[in-house]
Design a protein around this motif. Structure first.
Motif, PDB file in Angstrom:
ATOM      1  N   TYR A 169       0.840  -1.187   0.000  1.00 10.02           N
ATOM      2  CA  TYR A 169       0.000   0.000   0.000  1.00 10.02           C
ATOM      3  C   TYR A 169       0.881   1.245   0.000  1.00 10.02           C
ATOM      4  O   TYR A 169       1.904   1.281   0.674  1.00 10.02           O
ATOM      5  CB  TYR A 169      -0.872   0.033   1.252  1.00 10.02           C
ATOM      6  CG  TYR A 169      -2.130  -0.792   1.166  1.00 10.02           C
ATOM      7  CD1 TYR A 169      -3.309  -0.222   0.692  1.00 10.02           C
ATOM      8  CD2 TYR A 169      -2.143  -2.116   1.574  1.00 10.02           C
ATOM      9  CE1 TYR A 169      -4.471  -0.970   0.630  1.00 10.02           C
ATOM     10  CE2 TYR A 169      -3.293  -2.869   1.516  1.00 10.02           C
ATOM     11  CZ  TYR A 169      -4.453  -2.292   1.043  1.00 10.02           C
ATOM     12  OH  TYR A 169      -5.597  -3.015   0.991  1.00 10.02           O
ATOM     13  N   SER A 170       0.463   2.276  -0.746  1.00  7.67           N
ATOM     14  CA  SER A 170       1.146   3.561  -0.610  1.00  7.67           C
ATOM     15  C   SER A 170       0.585   4.236   0.646  1.00  7.67           C
ATOM     16  O   SER A 170      -0.480   3.863   1.137  1.00  7.67           O
ATOM     17  CB  SER A 170       0.886   4.431  -1.829  1.00  7.67           C
ATOM     18  OG  SER A 170      -0.480   4.783  -1.866  1.00  7.67           O
ATOM     19  N   TRP A 171       1.294   5.271   1.135  1.00  7.56           N
ATOM     20  CA  TRP A 171       0.848   5.847   2.399  1.00  7.56           C
ATOM     21  C   TRP A 171      -0.559   6.424   2.332  1.00  7.56           C
ATOM     22  O   TRP A 171      -1.395   6.104   3.185  1.00  7.56           O
ATOM     23  CB  TRP A 171       1.853   6.890   2.912  1.00  7.56           C
ATOM     24  CG  TRP A 171       1.499   7.301   4.291  1.00  7.56           C
ATOM     25  CD1 TRP A 171       1.794   6.645   5.447  1.00  7.56           C
ATOM     26  CD2 TRP A 171       0.701   8.431   4.674  1.00  7.56           C
ATOM     27  NE1 TRP A 171       1.250   7.289   6.520  1.00  7.56           N
ATOM     28  CE2 TRP A 171       0.572   8.386   6.074  1.00  7.56           C
ATOM     29  CE3 TRP A 171       0.082   9.471   3.973  1.00  7.56           C
ATOM     30  CZ2 TRP A 171      -0.137   9.347   6.773  1.00  7.56           C
ATOM     31  CZ3 TRP A 171      -0.636  10.422   4.684  1.00  7.56           C
ATOM     32  CH2 TRP A 171      -0.739  10.360   6.071  1.00  7.56           C
ATOM     33  N   PRO A 172      -0.865   7.276   1.326  1.00  9.02           N
ATOM     34  CA  PRO A 172      -2.223   7.842   1.293  1.00  9.02           C
ATOM     35  C   PRO A 172      -3.294   6.757   1.173  1.00  9.02           C
ATOM     36  O   PRO A 172      -4.336   6.811   1.837  1.00  9.02           O
ATOM     37  CB  PRO A 172      -2.219   8.732   0.038  1.00  9.02           C
ATOM     38  CG  PRO A 172      -0.796   8.965  -0.268  1.00  9.02           C
ATOM     39  CD  PRO A 172      -0.046   7.774   0.200  1.00  9.02           C
ATOM     40  N   HIS A 173      -3.009   5.741   0.345  1.00 10.66           N
ATOM     41  CA  HIS A 173      -3.958   4.661   0.156  1.00 10.66           C
ATOM     42  C   HIS A 173      -4.216   3.920   1.468  1.00 10.66           C
ATOM     43  O   HIS A 173      -5.354   3.676   1.863  1.00 10.66           O
ATOM     44  CB  HIS A 173      -3.400   3.706  -0.910  1.00 10.66           C
ATOM     45  CG  HIS A 173      -4.450   2.798  -1.467  1.00 10.66           C
ATOM     46  ND1 HIS A 173      -4.157   1.635  -2.134  1.00 10.66           N
ATOM     47  CD2 HIS A 173      -5.791   2.891  -1.454  1.00 10.66           C
ATOM     48  CE1 HIS A 173      -5.270   1.051  -2.487  1.00 10.66           C
ATOM     49  NE2 HIS A 173      -6.281   1.798  -2.101  1.00 10.66           N
ATOM     50  N   PHE A 174      -3.115   3.609   2.150  1.00 11.66           N
ATOM     51  CA  PHE A 174      -3.221   2.925   3.446  1.00 11.66           C
ATOM     52  C   PHE A 174      -4.015   3.771   4.431  1.00 11.66           C
ATOM     53  O   PHE A 174      -4.889   3.284   5.142  1.00 11.66           O
ATOM     54  CB  PHE A 174      -1.806   2.652   3.990  1.00 11.66           C
ATOM     55  CG  PHE A 174      -1.732   2.630   5.482  1.00 11.66           C
ATOM     56  CD1 PHE A 174      -2.212   1.546   6.200  1.00 11.66           C
ATOM     57  CD2 PHE A 174      -1.181   3.693   6.184  1.00 11.66           C
ATOM     58  CE1 PHE A 174      -2.154   1.530   7.581  1.00 11.66           C
ATOM     59  CE2 PHE A 174      -1.129   3.693   7.556  1.00 11.66           C
ATOM     60  CZ  PHE A 174      -1.608   2.608   8.264  1.00 11.66           C
ATOM     61  N   VAL A 176      -6.247   6.182   4.015  1.00 10.01           N
ATOM     62  CA  VAL A 176      -7.678   6.327   3.768  1.00 10.01           C
ATOM     63  C   VAL A 176      -8.403   4.991   3.889  1.00 10.01           C
ATOM     64  O   VAL A 176      -9.476   4.899   4.482  1.00 10.01           O
ATOM     65  CB  VAL A 176      -7.910   6.957   2.377  1.00 10.01           C
ATOM     66  CG1 VAL A 176      -9.394   7.011   2.057  1.00 10.01           C
ATOM     67  CG2 VAL A 176      -7.313   8.347   2.339  1.00 10.01           C
ATOM     68  N   LYS A 177      -7.801   3.923   3.322  1.00  8.03           N
ATOM     69  CA  LYS A 177      -8.512   2.639   3.240  1.00  8.03           C
ATOM     70  C   LYS A 177      -8.458   1.842   4.543  1.00  8.03           C
ATOM     71  O   LYS A 177      -9.402   1.131   4.869  1.00  8.03           O
ATOM     72  CB  LYS A 177      -7.903   1.779   2.106  1.00  8.03           C
ATOM     73  CG  LYS A 177      -8.360   2.201   0.737  1.00  8.03           C
ATOM     74  CD  LYS A 177      -9.661   1.509   0.396  1.00  8.03           C
ATOM     75  CE  LYS A 177     -10.394   2.203  -0.614  1.00  8.03           C
ATOM     76  NZ  LYS A 177     -10.791   2.168  -1.788  1.00  8.03           N
TER      77      LYS A 177
END
Lengths: 265, 93, 294
Positions: A169-174, A176-177
């Motif tokens: 996971y990229s940081w923003p993705h991690f 938010v998700k």
């Protein structure tokens, strides 16, 4: 210990009595308030509420308050989320001092800031707008949000982050998700507190507004001094300012105790 | 943007520039030699460089206030006292 | 405690908060410093006066009185609300229908706008239309908070107890709820008395939240403005003119920028000192308890 419940019961009675009295006043006519002393309204009337709902100078106050409070909640929580994550997960140059400096702003008296804020927002043309009040309230709401969210985030095990990063996971993705759903209750509690402190504040809101964004609390103090003390309408306006608070408490009732401990139990 | 309402003066501007320089110096120091040398000083709590700077600044402010309140000598002497105090803080606290 | 990862990029995550708070905290503070050394006759024309405002202020009775009133008010508030809050939290039910009832009704005063709190007590205490004032008058007690300084103080203190004790209760309650049942059972087996359960199990668990409660209550009572402003307007005379009320009178009422700015700065420095002391004590206790626990 069978009689232990007496203590909270008496305390709650003491809490509710003045509120009941306000409700009682709001359902009486002015002449009844001033002439007869009674524990409940003799002639039940809703005229005081009708005045508020039909006179724009009254109900616009509620709308203005709602607008700047919601702006403030959105700004505070969205700014504070990444910052609280940084404070709870990483150490960096000056982190403790930054945290302390933020907290001093929560502790600083609004009276100190009232006049400079007035000058600042006048000079950039934001005086008497909702966003000015919302930004001014950020002064104490952002530090508070960071503080509460940091407490909640520290309770989330670090393994969750690490597993997510290993999974690619990229940081923003991690964030938010995975992370935000994990601290959803913390975010709710934070929003509650931002709502609370922005909703109850009077001094800054009154100093920064004149007509277009005047909050309900400022309209109430004006009525006290100017128009010959219309007690019934004043009481009705007071009751109506309590309602949104009561509604919000209902939504966070399960998290309230932990929330007041700022996530730190 | 019009800044006249902020009513800047040379002395206050100098004051803030000095504070800013102090902060920048501390940051550079911290990056060069990280850790801030934490230790337990005479006040029995752990301090790092940053804490010591804060204690010095806050203490100096109060030294100046007490000087104004109780001593009629020039305020420059208060500055001298404050500097001595700050050095003491950096050595012992 | 797990060692945190060192990562200077974390500054980018803090940046938005830093910028917003810096704009709304540092610029006003700089302005206050600038005003405090100058005099103005309006029109943005300023004259250098040096430290005169500070000297005047520190020598003035008005400032001393307001400061003393403020300190005594905060001390009284803490002395009443903290023990009362602990006592109520200890007596609160732990399960059943009583819990939500208690929590919701206790949180209610905290959500009322501060000026409405003022209005509620202004009405409640009046002799002609208020329940409290009327009852006291009927009992033959001379009570009039607009004339009598003692009555004004009592009204404001009761108002503050009404308004804020719930915060202490809720904090302590959260602390108490975090104590596992096993602790109490162990104490029961040992035959521990009620007092030693409180002293050795409940109080240590409440320590952290109690500190937060003391910190919040002290700071908020130290900057109280709205409620006394609505109830008494600082009167009768100057008897309930606390620091914030005095400051706002000076800054916005009389537009005396210089003296108001000087007072703001001293006020702010006192707050800074006190919150630093609290913060240091708090983090030290936090470290000790986490070390002791492991």
């Amino acid at each position: 210990m069978r009689w232990k419940w007496i203590i909270p019961a008496v305390y709650i009675f003491f809490l509710l009595l003045p509120i009941y009295w306000l409700l009682n006043m709001s359902l009486k006519t002015n002449s009844e308030i001033l002439s007869v002393f009674s524990l409940w309204p003799q002639n039940l009337t809703f005229d005081n509420y009708r005045v508020i709902f039909t006179d724009p100078s009254w109900y616009s106050g509620y709308i203005n308050s709602m607008i700047y409070v919601s702006m403030n909640v959105v700004i505070s929580v969205s700014c504070a989320l990444p910052a609280a994550y940084a404070f709870s997960r990483y150490s960096f140059v000056g982190d403790k001092h930054l945290f302390f400096w933020l907290l001093t702003n929560r502790m600083a008296p609004p009276a100190v800031f009232a006049l400079p804020f007035f000058q600042l927002y006048s000079s950039i043309g934001l005086f008497d707008t909702h966003i000015a009040v919302a930004l001014a309230h950020c002064l104490f709401n952002i530090p508070l949000s960071v503080w509460i969210l940091e407490g909640f985030m520290s309770g989330i095990p670090k393994e969750i982050d690490e597993t997510a990063f290993v999974d690619g996971y990229s940081w923003p993705h991690f964030f938010v998700k995975i992370f935000i759903p994990n601290i959803a209750s913390g975010i709710g509690v934070t929003a509650f507190f931002c709502f609370m402190f922005s909703w109850v504040e009077l001094l800054l809101a009154r100093t920064l507004t004149a007509v277009n964004a005047k909050p309900i609390s400022a309209i109430m103090t004006r009525t006290v001094s100017a128009s010959g003390l219309d007690w019934g309408v004043l009481a009705a306006a007071g009751i109506l300012t309590i309602l949104p608070g009561a509604l919000v408490i209902w939504f966070v009732r399960n998290h309230i105790a932990k929330g007041f401990a700022l996530g730190r139990v | 943007m019009d800044l006249s309402w902020m009513a800047w003066t040379k002395p206050t501007a100098t004051f803030f520039i000095i504070i800013l320089c102090l902060l920048v110096t501390m940051t550079i120091w911290e990056i060069k030699i990280p850790g801030g040398a934490p230790r337990l000083g005479i006040l029995r709590f752990e301090t790092t460089r940053g804490d010591r700077l804060f204690v010095s600044l806050l203490g100096s402010a109060f030294i100046h206030i007490f000087w104004l309140a109780f001593i009629s000598l020039s305020l420059w002497w208060a500055l001298v006292v404050a500097c001595i105090y700050a050095i003491c803080v950096f050595i012992w606290v | 405690m797990i060692a945190k990862q060192v990562n200077q990029k974390a500054w980018f995550m803090v940046l938005p908060v830093f910028l917003v708070v810096a704009v709304s905290a540092i610029i006003p503070l700089m302005t206050v410093v600038n005003y405090s050394v100058q005099d103005t006759f309006g029109n943005n024309q300023f004259f250098w006066v040096g430290m005169d405002w500070f000297r005047d202020l520190l020598a003035s009775d008005r400032f001393h009185d307001a400061f003393l009133r403020q300190i005594s008010f905060s001390a009284i508030i803490l002395a009443i609300e903290i023990p009362l809050g602990i006592a109520i939290a200890l007596a609160m039910p732990k399960k059943g229908w009583g819990v939500p009832v208690c929590l919701i009704s206790m949180a209610l005063p905290l959500l009322i706008p501060w000026n409405v709190v003022g209005t509620i007590w202004q009405i409640f205490g009046r002799v002609d239309i208020g329940l409290l004032g009327h009852t006291l008058a009927a009992m033959g007690i001379d009570y009039n908070y607009t004339q009598d300084p003692v009555a004004a103080w009592i009204t404001i203190i009761i108002m503050d107890v009404w308004h804020w004790t719930s915060l202490v209760v809720l904090l302590c309650y959260a602390g108490l709820c975090s104590i596992p049942d096993a602790y109490y059972q162990a104490a029961k087996i040992d035959g521990a008395s009620r007092i030693s359960v409180f002293r050795y199990i409940q109080l240590p668990k409440m320590q952290r939240v109690l500190l937060i409660a003391v910190l919040l209550r002290f700071m908020d009572s130290f900057m109280i403005y709205t409620e006394p402003f609505v109830i008494t307007g600082g009167g009768p005379g100057n008897s309930t003119t606390f620091m914030s009320i005095d400051l706002v009178k000076m800054a916005i009422g009389q537009f005396d920028l210089g003296p108001a700015a000087a007072m703001s700065l001293i006020y702010f420095l006192v707050i800074l000192l006190l919150s630093w002391v609290f913060f240091t004590v708090m983090s030290n206790i936090g470290e000790e308890s986490s070390n002791g626990g492991s």
